[in-house]
Design a protein around this motif. Structure first.
Motif, short mmCIF file in Angstrom:
data_model
loop_
_atom_site.label_atom_id
_atom_site.label_comp_id
_atom_site.label_asym_id
_atom_site.label_seq_id
_atom_site.Cartn_x
_atom_site.Cartn_y
_atom_site.Cartn_z
N ARG A 111 0.61 -0.86 0.08
CA ARG A 111 -0.15 -0.05 0.06
C ARG A 111 0.97 0.73 -0.18
O ARG A 111 0.55 2.11 -0.82
N THR A 114 2.25 1.58 -3.17
CA THR A 114 1.57 2.13 -4.54
C THR A 114 0.82 3.58 -4.06
O THR A 114 0.92 4.17 -4.66
N ARG A 168 -3.31 -5.80 -6.29
CA ARG A 168 -4.35 -5.36 -6.04
C ARG A 168 -5.59 -6.27 -6.10
O ARG A 168 -6.15 -6.54 -5.03
#
Lengths: 283, 262, 276
Positions: A111, A114, A168
C-alpha cells in the motif's frame, strides 16, 4: 481500457453460469463469407472510385498500390527495414515488460509503495512519449538505441499500471486459501498471484504493443532511425504516392499480426478465465 | 483531517524527492545535454510566458488537437452506434475495420503530407483518422454488450426508439466509449506532436525538435516540461469529464480508483 | 465421540477499530471442541460467526484470550486445521485441474507421487473419482464444493472448519453434501466445526450446537444433540425432539419461526478481517 474484471457470479442453487458471451448473433458461416466478400468488393470499388475522383496523386488506385507493393517485396531494403522495425519494437516491448511487470507487481503488493508512486507514475505516463524524441536523439543519435528508449518509455506505463492493478485485485479469498494451507511465498506467487494477474498483464501487454509499434514508426519517421518509418519518409520526399500507400499497408499488416499473436496467446494462457473458457462439460 | 494530511504526504514525498534530486544533482552541471534545472525553469518562464510562445506555439497545437479530436469523437460515436445496432453490417465489415484500426497512425502522415500538404488541414485530418478507430471500435463493443436485462426493460416499457437509444443504449455503453476516447486522446496528442515535428513552422512539436537541432538544449528541456504539463492537464480535464458522465457507474461511486481508469 | 478437547477457546474476544471507533465483535467466548465431535455454531446475521471462524482458522488474531489446538496456540495456517470456504467459486483456483487443486496444500510437504495418491483418494472419498482432470469451473456448484471438501481432507486435519459451506447450493445438493460431511466425519474421525445460519442444518449435523448471541457476541447456549452418529434426512428431522430443539434454538436466536432461511450474512466482519 477499463480492465475491471467481473468476478463470476454464482447464483444460489445453480451451476456457475457460462460467461455472458457477447450477445451477437453469429450469422451462419455461408452467409458470413458471402457478406464479407461483398464488403471487400465494395471497399475496393470505393477505393477505385475515390482514386478516380480525387486523382491518383492523392489516392492511387488499388492496382497501383499493389504493383508498388509487389515490387517492394522483391527488394532487400524492404526486408531489412521490416526486420529492423520488428526487432526494435519487440526489443523495446521486452525491456518494458522486464521493467514494468516486476516493478508493478512489487509496488502493487504494498500500500505504501502504491500510494507513494501514484502521482509520479500518473504524471510520467501522461507525458506524450514522442516528447522524448529530441532528448533521445541528442543522446543516441538516429539509431535503434534511440528508438528502443522511446518505445520503452512509452509502453512501460500500461504494463506497470496493469501489474499494480493485477496484484491488488487478487481475490482476498485466495490469500486466505494460501494462508490456511500454509503455502510458501514462492508457491503463493507461482500458484496464485501470477496466474490471477495474468488477465490484467496480458491486457496491459496488448495496450503496450500498440503503443510500441506506433512509437517505433514515429521514431523512424521523425528521428530517422532505420526501418519502415524511414522508408515511408523517403517515399514522401520522392513523392512516390503508391509506394507510400504500400508501406502503410505493410505497417497495418504488422499491427494486425501483432494483435493476432497476442490474442492467440491470451486465449491459450487464459483458458481458465470466464471470458475465454468453453462451456461447462460435466454437470 | 490528520489522515488527509498523512495521505497527502504519502503521495507527495516521492515526487518532491525526485524533483529535489534533479535540482541538486544538476545544480553545478556543465553537461551540454543536462543543464541545471534552475536554468531550465527560468528559461521555461522566459520563453513560454514572457516571450509569448504559449500563444504562438501552444495555442495552434491545441486548436488543431481539439478540432481533430472533436471530429473523431463525433464521427466515431455516430458510426459506432450505427454499426453497434446493425450486427450483420458490422460482421461483414469487421476484417476491413480491424485492418484499418491496426494502421500505426503516424504511418499515414507522409501520405497525408503528399495528398493534403503541410497545412493545418493535414494535421487535423491525421489526428481525426488516428483517434477515430479506438472510439469506433469501443463504441461498437459498448453498444453490443448492453446488458440483455436492460434491453428487456426498455422493450417491456415500450420506450420509443429515440429514448431507447439516448437513455438506454448510449449511457450503458458510455464506460467503454470513454475508455476508447481516452486511448484516442493519447493517440491524438502523439499525432499532433509528430505532425508538427515533420514539417511545420510552429507548434510545440516543431519547437522542441527545432531547439534540439539548433542545440538550444535549455529551450528543448523547457519545451519538454511544457509538453509534460500539458499532457497531465489534458488528462486531468478528461478525468473530470469522465467522472461527470459516469457518476452512476460503480467504479466512480466507490470513489475513483486511479489505476482502474488506465 | 472422544472426550479429549482438540480445540479450546478461552476468554476469546475480538474488536475492530475503524476511524477511532472501537467495536467489540466477540465478547469473551469459552468453549471446547472434543476429538471427533461435530459442532455447529449458529447465531443471527452479523453476530460475528465469521469472525470467530477466522480466529479459529488462524486468519485473524483475536484481540483477547486464546485458542489452542491440541494444547498448542494457533498459528497462521496450522496443519491440524483446515478450512472449507463458503464461496467455492472463488476459493478454488480456476487455472488448476481438480486434482491439482486438491494436491496444492501438500506442496512442499510430500513427494509428487504421494501428493497425487493422497489427492486422488481424497477425491474418491467425496465421490469425485472421475473428474480428476477437469477444471473446477466445468463442474456444478455441488461438485465444486466437494472439491473444496477434498482439498480440506487431503491434509488429514484434526479439525475441519466450515464457513457456511452449503449456503449457495440448491436444497437437494445441500442434503447430499450434509450427508457427505457426516459420512466423512464418521469415517475419518476428525472434529468438524461448521458455521451456519440454518437451524435445521445445525441440529441435523451436530453433536452439539453452540448458539451465539448479543453484541458483543457471547455463547448463549451449548446444546447437546442426542441423535447419535447415524442420521437420516427424513427420519431424523421427523423426530419430535428435532422439533423441540429447533424451537429452542429459534427462541435463543430470536429469529421468527416462519421456516425461512435467513439471508446469507456477508457482513463487514469478514471484510474487515481480510484487511488486518
Amino acid at each position: 481500457m477499463t480492465s475491471r474484471q467481473t468476478v463470476p457470479v454464482i447464483m444460489a442453487g445453480s451451476r456457475p453460469r457460462a460467461w455472458p458471451r457477447s450477445t451477437r448473433r453469429v450469422p451462419d458461416v455461408g452467409h458470413r463469407i458471402v457478406w464479407r466478400t461483398v464488403a471487400v468488393v465494395a471497399t475496393f470499388a470505393l477505393w477505385q472510385f475515390s482514386s478516380a475522383v480525387l486523382g491518383d496523386r492523392v489516392v492511387p488506385a488499388p492496382a497501383q498500390v499493389f504493383r508498388a507493393l509487389a515490387s517492394l517485396v522483391t527488394t532487400a531494403e524492404f526486408w531489412t527495414a521490416l526486420l529492423t522495425t520488428v526487432t526494435s519494437t519487440l526489443l523495446g516491448l521486452l525491456i518494458a515488460v522486464a521493467l514494468g511487470v516486476p516493478l508493478g507487481l512489487v509496488v502493487g503488493s504494498s500500500r505504501f509503495l502504491t500510494a507513494s508512486t501514484r502521482l509520479s507514475a500518473d504524471f510520467l505516463r501522461t507525458i506524450p512519449p514522442v516528447t522524448l524524441i529530441p532528448l533521445a536523439l541528442l543522446l543516441y543519435g538516429p539509431s535503434i538505441a534511440m528508438q528502443v528508449v522511446l518505445i520503452v518509455f512509452g509502453s512501460v506505463w500500461p504494463l506497470f499500471l496493469h501489474a499494480i492493478y493485477a496484484v491488488r485485485e487478487v481475490d482476498p479469498i485466495m490469500r486466505d486459501v494460501s494462508a490456511v494451507f500454509r503455502m510458501s511465498t514462492w508457491s503463493r506467487w507461482v500458484n496464485i498471484t501470477l496466474p490471477s494477474s495474468a488477465p490484467f498483464l496480458l491486457t496491459g501487454l496488448r495496450v503496450a504493443s500498440t503503443i510500441a509499434l506506433l512509437l517505433a514508426v514515429a521514431a523512424e519517421l521523425i528521428g530517422n532511425a532505420p526501418g519502415i518509418g524511414l522508408e515511408i519518409a523517403l517515399t514522401q520526399m520522392g513523392a512516390q504516392v503508391a509506394t507510400a500507400y504500400a508501406y502503410v499497408v505493410v505497417a497495418a499488416l504488422l499491427g494486425v499480426v501483432l494483435n493476432l499473436v497476442l490474442a492467440a496467446a491470451q486465449r491459450c494462457l487464459l483458458f481458465w478465465h470466464p471470458s475465454v473458457r468453453s462451456v461447462d462439460v460435466a454437470s | 483531517m490528520s489522515s488527509y494530511v498523512g495521505r497527502l504526504t504519502l503521495e507527495l514525498w516521492l515526487p518532491v524527492v525526485l524533483v529535489a534530486l534533479w535540482w541538486f544533482a544538476s545544480m553545478n552541471s556543465t553537461s551540454a545535454f543536462f543543464p541545471p534545472l534552475r536554468r531550465i525553469v527560468q528559461d521555461t518562464v522566459d520563453v513560454w510566458f514572457i516571450q509569448g510562445h504559449i500563444s504562438s506555439d501552444v495555442l495552434p497545437s491545441l486548436t488543431n488537437l481539439l478540432f481533430g479530436y472533436a471530429i473523431a469523437l463525433t464521427v466515431g460515436v455516430a458510426l459506432g452506434l450505427l454499426l453497434g445496432l446493425m450486427p450483420r453490417l458490422y460482421d461483414a465489415l469487421e476484417p476491413e475495420l480491424e485492418f484499418l484500426r491496426a494502421v500505426p497512425a503516424v504511418a499515414i502522415l507522409p501520405v497525408a503530407i503528399i495528398a493534403i500538404g503541410l497545412g493545418d488541414d493535414m494535421r487535423i485530418t491525421v489526428i481525426a483518422f488516428g483517434s477515430f478507430w479506438p472510439i469506433l471500435v469501443n463504441t461498437v463493443a459498448g453498444i453490443r454488450s448492453t446488458d440483455p436485462v436492460v434491453k428487456d426493460v426498455a422493450t417491456a416499457f415500450g420506450l420509443r426508439p429515440a429514448t431507447r437509444l439516448f437513455s438506454v443504449r448510449l449511457p450503458s455503453a458510455a464506460p467503454q466509449i470513454l475508455a476508447g476516447a481516452r486511448t484516442a486522446l493519447s493517440i491524438a496528442v502523439v499525432l499532433i506532436l509528430v505532425s508538427e515535428m515533420s514539417g511545420a513552422f510552429r507548434g510545440l512539436g516543431n519547437f522542441v525538435l527545432a531547439a534540439q537541432r539548433n542545440f538550444a538544449i535549455t529551450d528543448m528541456w523547457s519545451g519538454m516540461i511544457i509538453l509534460g504539463m500539458l499532457g497531465y492537464l489534458v488528462n486531468i480535464i478528461f478525468r473530470v469529464v469522465e467522472s461527470q458522465i459516469l457518476r452512476w457507474h460503480p467504479a466512480y461511486r466507490e470513489g475513483a480508483k486511479w489505476v482502474t481508469s488506465q | 465421540m472422544g472426550d479429549v478437547a482438540v480445540v479450546e477457546a478461552s476468554g476469546l474476544g475480538h474488536e475492530y477499530s475503524t476511524a477511532g471507533v472501537t467495536t467489540r465483535i466477540l465478547g469473551s467466548l469459552e468453549f471446547i471442541v472434543a476429538s471427533g465431535e461435530f459442532v455447529c455454531i449458529v447465531g443471527p446475521s452479523g453476530v460475528g460467526k465469521t469472525t470467530l471462524l477466522r480466529c479459529l482458522a488462524g486468519l485473524l488474531r483475536p484481540t483477547f484470550g486464546s485458542i489452542t489446538v491440541d494444547g498448542h496456540p494457533i498459528a497462521r495456517g496450522n496443519s491440524a486445521l483446515s478450512l472449507v470456504f463458503q464461496d467455492y467459486g472463488r476459493s478454488l483456483l480456476p487455472w488448476l485441474t481438480v486434482l491439482a487443486n486438491v494436491a496444492l496444500p501438500l506442496k512442499g510437504t510430500a513427494p509428487r507421487a504421494e501428493r497425487r495418491d493422497r489427492a486422488v483418494s481424497a477425491l474418491h472419498e467425496v465421490g469425485l473419482g472421475d473428474v480428476l482432470e477437469n477444471y473446477p469451473w466445468q463442474l456444478s456448484g455441488g461438485m465444486q464444493q466437494r472439491v473444496a471438501i477434498a482439498r480440506a481432507l487431503v491434509v488429514e486435519p484434526r479439525v475441519i472448519l466450515m464457513d457456511e459451506p452449503f449456503a449457495s447450493v440448491d436444497a437437494q445438493t445441500r442434503e447430499a453434501l450434509e450427508d457427505l460431511v457426516l459420512r466423512i466425519r464418521n469415517h475419518g474421525g476428525m472434529s468438524v466445526v461448521l458455521i451456519t445460519h440454518d437451524i435445521d442444518e445445525a441440529i441435523y449435523l451436530a453433536d452439539r450446537v453452540i448458539v451465539l448471541g448479543g453484541r458483543p457476541a457471547e455463547v448463549r447456549a451449548n446444546i447437546p444433540i442426542p441423535f447419535g452418529r447415524h442420521r437420516e434426512q427424513l427420519a431424523t428431522k421427523a423426530e419430535p425432539e428435532f422439533a423441540e430443539l429447533r424451537a429452542r434454538v429459534h427462541q435463543l436466536i430470536g429469529a421468527p419461526d416462519d421456516g425461512r432461511r435467513p439471508a446469507a450474512d456477508q457482513g463487514n466482519p469478514r471484510d474487515e478481517g481480510a484487511r488486518q
